[in-house]
Design an enzyme around this catalytic site. Structure first.
Site, PDB file in Angstrom:
ATOM      1  N   TYR A   1      43.193  41.856  47.347  1.00  0.00           N
ATOM      2  CA  TYR A   1      41.972  41.256  47.894  1.00  0.00           C
ATOM      3  C   TYR A   1      41.852  39.809  47.416  1.00  0.00           C
ATOM      4  O   TYR A   1      41.876  39.545  46.207  1.00  0.00           O
ATOM      5  CB  TYR A   1      40.735  42.040  47.468  1.00  0.00           C
ATOM      6  CG  TYR A   1      39.461  41.475  48.045  1.00  0.00           C
ATOM      7  CD1 TYR A   1      39.177  41.633  49.398  1.00  0.00           C
ATOM      8  CD2 TYR A   1      38.556  40.767  47.256  1.00  0.00           C
ATOM      9  CE1 TYR A   1      38.014  41.101  49.940  1.00  0.00           C
ATOM     10  CE2 TYR A   1      37.403  40.240  47.796  1.00  0.00           C
ATOM     11  CZ  TYR A   1      37.142  40.413  49.143  1.00  0.00           C
ATOM     12  OH  TYR A   1      36.001  39.880  49.678  1.00  0.00           O
TER      13      TYR A   1
ATOM     14  N   HIS B   1      37.367  38.368  53.209  1.00  0.00           N
ATOM     15  CA  HIS B   1      36.235  38.156  54.107  1.00  0.00           C
ATOM     16  C   HIS B   1      36.084  36.664  54.368  1.00  0.00           C
ATOM     17  O   HIS B   1      36.200  35.858  53.446  1.00  0.00           O
ATOM     18  CB  HIS B   1      34.943  38.698  53.494  1.00  0.00           C
ATOM     19  CG  HIS B   1      34.939  40.192  53.315  1.00  0.00           C
ATOM     20  ND1 HIS B   1      35.464  40.802  52.192  1.00  0.00           N
ATOM     21  CD2 HIS B   1      34.471  41.179  54.110  1.00  0.00           C
ATOM     22  CE1 HIS B   1      35.319  42.116  52.305  1.00  0.00           C
ATOM     23  NE2 HIS B   1      34.728  42.375  53.453  1.00  0.00           N
TER      24      HIS B   1
END
Length: 203
Positions: free
Chosen positions: A114, A161
């Site tokens: 991530y 994101h």
């Protein structure tokens, strides 16, 4: 650089081209080039440099706990600065977590990398700094997988994101093979728009 811009201006004006925005884009593209960078770790002594990069690059404010966690991790392979001529010009911070997004459950098999932050100072963008930062982390993951290390051999993808209005950021990642997935509503607080896309890349 100034002479090169003058050359573009003179050449195009002689041909009766009046789109100055296009001329300047061509001139800038010809001047920008790949630069040599070095990598360095993020420590308690230089963490404020990370805060400066984040403040410059992102519309959100990261809490003190974010910087403490990065320093505590002591993992230069996942969290690092990019240096050019001795100056910090960019950074990447990442972590390995379950693909379902949980960071508390350590008993899992399918994991992902991530990307928490990836930022480059404005004057150094377009010069492969961000790409090199990301690739350095991906290379680390690949090397660990080849070594059959239990902490990384099951990493399935990279994800992050990106705010839906950040077209430059989305384009950057798509050029590197990321796919734009679902939109998450109200992911961010105190910024507008608050929604984001999930971008992923299979490994």
């Amino acid at each position: 650089p100034g002479n090169r811009v003058d050359y573009f201006l003179k050449s195009w004006v002689l041909e009766d081209v009046v789109d100055l925005d296009y001329i300047c884009q061509l001139a800038t593209t010809s001047i920008m080039k790949d630069i040599v960078i070095d990598f360095g770790g993020i420590t308690d002594d230089n963490k404020e440099q990370l805060r400066l990069i984040n403040t410059t690059c992102f519309p959100i404010t990261y809490a003190d706990g974010f910087y403490k966690d990065i320093v505590k991790a002591k993992n230069e392979s996942l969290n690092k600065f990019a240096y050019h001529n001795g100056f910090i010009i960019g950074s990447i911070c990442s972590r390995i977590q379950p693909c379902d997004g949980s960071i508390k459950n350590k008993d899992y098999r399918d994991k992902c990398l991530y990307i928490m932050t990836l930022g480059v100072l404005p004057s150094y963008r377009g010069r492969m700094v961000g790409s090199k930062l990301l690739q350095s982390v991906l290379d680390y993951i690949d090397n660990k997988a080849e070594e059959k290390c239990s902490s990384s051999e099951d990493i399935k993808e990279v994800r992050l994101h990106v705010q839906i209005s950040n077209e430059d950021g989305i384009n950057f990642y798509e050029k590197l093979g990321f796919e734009k997935g679902k939109m998450v509503e109200n992911y961010y607080k105190r910024i507008d728009p608050p929604h984001c896309y999930v971008l992923t890349k299979k490994l």
